[in-house]
Design a protein around this motif. Structure first.
Motif, PDB file in Angstrom:
ATOM      1  N   ARG A 161      46.326  68.319  75.522  1.00  0.00           N
ATOM      2  CA  ARG A 161      44.973  68.154  75.780  1.00  0.00           C
ATOM      3  C   ARG A 161      44.072  68.423  74.464  1.00  0.00           C
ATOM      4  NH1 ARG A 161      45.046  72.583  80.467  1.00  0.00           N
ATOM      5  NH2 ARG A 161      46.505  73.641  79.164  1.00  0.00           N
ATOM      6  N   ASN A 162      44.980  68.908  73.653  1.00  0.00           N
ATOM      7  CA  ASN A 162      44.239  69.169  72.427  1.00  0.00           C
ATOM      8  C   ASN A 162      44.369  68.187  71.081  1.00  0.00           C
ATOM      9  OD1 ASN A 162      43.180  71.497  73.485  1.00  0.00           O
ATOM     10  ND2 ASN A 162      44.923  72.925  72.727  1.00  0.00           N
ATOM     11  N   ARG A 163      44.801  67.065  71.503  1.00  0.00           N
ATOM     12  CA  ARG A 163      45.135  66.172  70.460  1.00  0.00           C
ATOM     13  C   ARG A 163      43.870  65.383  69.955  1.00  0.00           C
ATOM     14  NH1 ARG A 163      49.762  63.043  74.031  1.00  0.00           N
ATOM     15  NH2 ARG A 163      51.411  64.538  73.636  1.00  0.00           N
ATOM     16  N   GLN A 164      43.535  65.452  68.804  1.00  0.00           N
ATOM     17  CA  GLN A 164      42.448  64.636  68.013  1.00  0.00           C
ATOM     18  C   GLN A 164      42.920  63.188  67.798  1.00  0.00           C
ATOM     19  OE1 GLN A 164      41.075  65.665  64.184  1.00  0.00           O
ATOM     20  NE2 GLN A 164      38.707  65.591  64.850  1.00  0.00           N
ATOM     21  N   GLU A 187      36.203  57.741  64.868  1.00  0.00           N
ATOM     22  CA  GLU A 187      36.203  57.029  66.028  1.00  0.00           C
ATOM     23  C   GLU A 187      35.274  55.845  65.914  1.00  0.00           C
ATOM     24  OE1 GLU A 187      35.817  59.603  69.223  1.00  0.00           O
ATOM     25  OE2 GLU A 187      37.523  60.885  68.695  1.00  0.00           O
ATOM     26  N   PRO A 188      35.657  54.935  65.325  1.00  0.00           N
ATOM     27  CA  PRO A 188      34.680  53.708  65.254  1.00  0.00           C
ATOM     28  C   PRO A 188      34.088  52.961  66.335  1.00  0.00           C
ATOM     29  CG  PRO A 188      36.855  53.441  64.252  1.00  0.00           C
ATOM     30  CD  PRO A 188      36.927  54.615  64.815  1.00  0.00           C
ATOM     31  N   ALA A 189      34.867  53.201  67.363  1.00  0.00           N
ATOM     32  CA  ALA A 189      34.272  52.643  68.862  1.00  0.00           C
ATOM     33  C   ALA A 189      33.914  53.641  69.574  1.00  0.00           C
ATOM     34  CB  ALA A 189      35.657  52.131  69.507  1.00  0.00           C
ATOM     35  N   SER A 190      33.413  54.842  69.284  1.00  0.00           N
ATOM     36  CA  SER A 190      32.680  55.782  70.060  1.00  0.00           C
ATOM     37  C   SER A 190      31.343  55.563  70.592  1.00  0.00           C
ATOM     38  CB  SER A 190      32.832  57.340  69.538  1.00  0.00           C
ATOM     39  OG  SER A 190      31.839  57.006  68.388  1.00  0.00           O
ATOM     40  N   HIS A 191      30.900  54.506  70.232  1.00  0.00           N
ATOM     41  CA  HIS A 191      29.439  54.070  70.584  1.00  0.00           C
ATOM     42  C   HIS A 191      29.686  53.386  71.990  1.00  0.00           C
ATOM     43  CE1 HIS A 191      30.984  50.720  68.307  1.00  0.00           C
ATOM     44  NE2 HIS A 191      30.224  50.109  69.000  1.00  0.00           N
ATOM     45  N   LEU A 192      30.909  52.951  72.273  1.00  0.00           N
ATOM     46  CA  LEU A 192      31.009  52.137  73.438  1.00  0.00           C
ATOM     47  C   LEU A 192      30.747  53.009  74.748  1.00  0.00           C
ATOM     48  CD1 LEU A 192      33.836  49.577  72.122  1.00  0.00           C
ATOM     49  CD2 LEU A 192      31.491  49.198  72.793  1.00  0.00           C
ATOM     50  N   GLY A 193      30.844  54.251  74.665  1.00  0.00           N
ATOM     51  CA  GLY A 193      30.643  55.076  75.590  1.00  0.00           C
ATOM     52  C   GLY A 193      31.797  55.600  76.512  1.00  0.00           C
ATOM     53  N   PRO A 194      31.471  55.848  78.030  1.00  0.00           N
ATOM     54  CA  PRO A 194      32.432  56.286  78.667  1.00  0.00           C
ATOM     55  C   PRO A 194      33.804  55.524  78.577  1.00  0.00           C
ATOM     56  CG  PRO A 194      30.745  56.342  79.878  1.00  0.00           C
ATOM     57  CD  PRO A 194      30.427  55.511  78.597  1.00  0.00           C
ATOM     58  N   GLY A 195      35.060  56.303  78.690  1.00  0.00           N
ATOM     59  CA  GLY A 195      36.338  55.505  78.572  1.00  0.00           C
ATOM     60  C   GLY A 195      37.038  55.590  77.245  1.00  0.00           C
ATOM     61  N   THR A 196      36.089  55.946  76.011  1.00  0.00           N
ATOM     62  CA  THR A 196      36.563  55.807  74.792  1.00  0.00           C
ATOM     63  C   THR A 196      37.593  56.989  74.343  1.00  0.00           C
ATOM     64  OG1 THR A 196      34.591  56.910  73.833  1.00  0.00           O
ATOM     65  CG2 THR A 196      34.978  54.501  74.014  1.00  0.00           C
ATOM     66  N   GLY A 197      37.498  58.029  75.286  1.00  0.00           N
ATOM     67  CA  GLY A 197      38.284  59.323  74.808  1.00  0.00           C
ATOM     68  C   GLY A 197      39.500  59.590  76.051  1.00  0.00           C
ATOM     69  N   ARG A 198      39.864  58.165  76.755  1.00  0.00           N
ATOM     70  CA  ARG A 198      40.794  58.534  77.796  1.00  0.00           C
ATOM     71  C   ARG A 198      42.135  57.679  77.479  1.00  0.00           C
ATOM     72  NH1 ARG A 198      36.275  58.111  81.279  1.00  0.00           N
ATOM     73  NH2 ARG A 198      37.103  56.240  82.103  1.00  0.00           N
ATOM     74  N   GLY A 199      43.056  57.680  78.106  1.00  0.00           N
ATOM     75  CA  GLY A 199      44.214  56.915  78.254  1.00  0.00           C
ATOM     76  C   GLY A 199      45.361  57.462  77.569  1.00  0.00           C
ATOM     77  N   ALA A 200      46.281  56.602  77.386  1.00  0.00           N
ATOM     78  CA  ALA A 200      47.651  57.140  76.874  1.00  0.00           C
ATOM     79  C   ALA A 200      48.399  56.479  75.934  1.00  0.00           C
ATOM     80  CB  ALA A 200      48.754  57.488  77.782  1.00  0.00           C
TER      81      ALA A 200
END
Length: 200
Positions: A161-164, A187-200
């Motif tokens: 849970r603490n991975r950057q 994080e060049p795509a962080s401006h795209l909003g929800p979803g950019t921090g999730r996944g595997a």
């Protein structure tokens, strides 16, 4: 080292190395956003994990620089016994309990030390291929994070849970000749909003 973009995964399983998991529409936007952010970089070599989501993330970057996409199996996702399952549900299943006995190795998948070894080899190969310039390697969260922790001299076992290392993030390894001088993260795509921090 670029982590792939968001994957179309409506069943929310740990897809790991399973074939057929491709970028979602948001993931495709992420890949294009990274390409735009890197447009002024001196990239002369683009290499990807063999998995579809990684190659699709690499595609707009390679196209932008007029480069082919090389494939390096060393950049692939790590092995995991929970592949193809919903992890939270599977962890309650007694048949998986033996796999949870040693979180330091870890017992449920590819040992951290082996991940670090192959990712170091992938990094070295990319540096040689782009000697004097920049290489862009597309991989996956755990392999990238393990490589970073190894090169920072940190213990390899950790709380996931603490991975950057969010989706479509860049973990950059800067060298002065043969010496690693610094590691940076963006994080060049962080401006795209929800979803950019999730996944595997």
């Amino acid at each position: 080292m670029l982590r792939h973009g968001e994957v179309h995964n409506p069943a929310k399983v740990l897809y790991g190395k399973l074939p057929g998991y491709q970028l979602s529409s948001l993931g495709q936007q992420m890949a294009k956003a990274v390409a735009m952010a890197l447009s002024s970089n001196d990239i002369t070599y683009v290499v990807s994990s063999p998995l579809e989501r990684a190659q699709e993330t690499a595609a707009p970057i390679a196209e932008q620089f007029g480069l082919p996409i090389a494939i390096d199996p060393m950049l692939i996702e790590s092995d995991n016994v929970f592949e193809g399952t919903r992890v939270e549900r599977s962890m309650r299943d007694p048949k998986f309990w033996l796999s949870l006995r040693n979180p330091f190795r870890p017992s449920w998948g590819e040992p951290y030390a082996l991940i670090a070894t192959r990712m170091l080899a992938a990094l070295a190969a990319a540096r040689i291929a782009a000697a004097g310039h920049e290489a862009l390697c597309v991989s996956h969260q755990l392999p990238i994070w393990t490589l970073r922790r190894f090169l920072e001299g940190q213990r390899l076992w950790h709380d996931p849970r603490n991975r950057q290392c969010n989706l479509a993030s860049l973990t950059s390894f800067h060298f002065d000749d043969e010496r690693l001088s610094r590691i940076s993260y963006s994080e060049p795509a962080s401006h795209l909003g929800p979803g950019t921090g999730r996944g595997a």
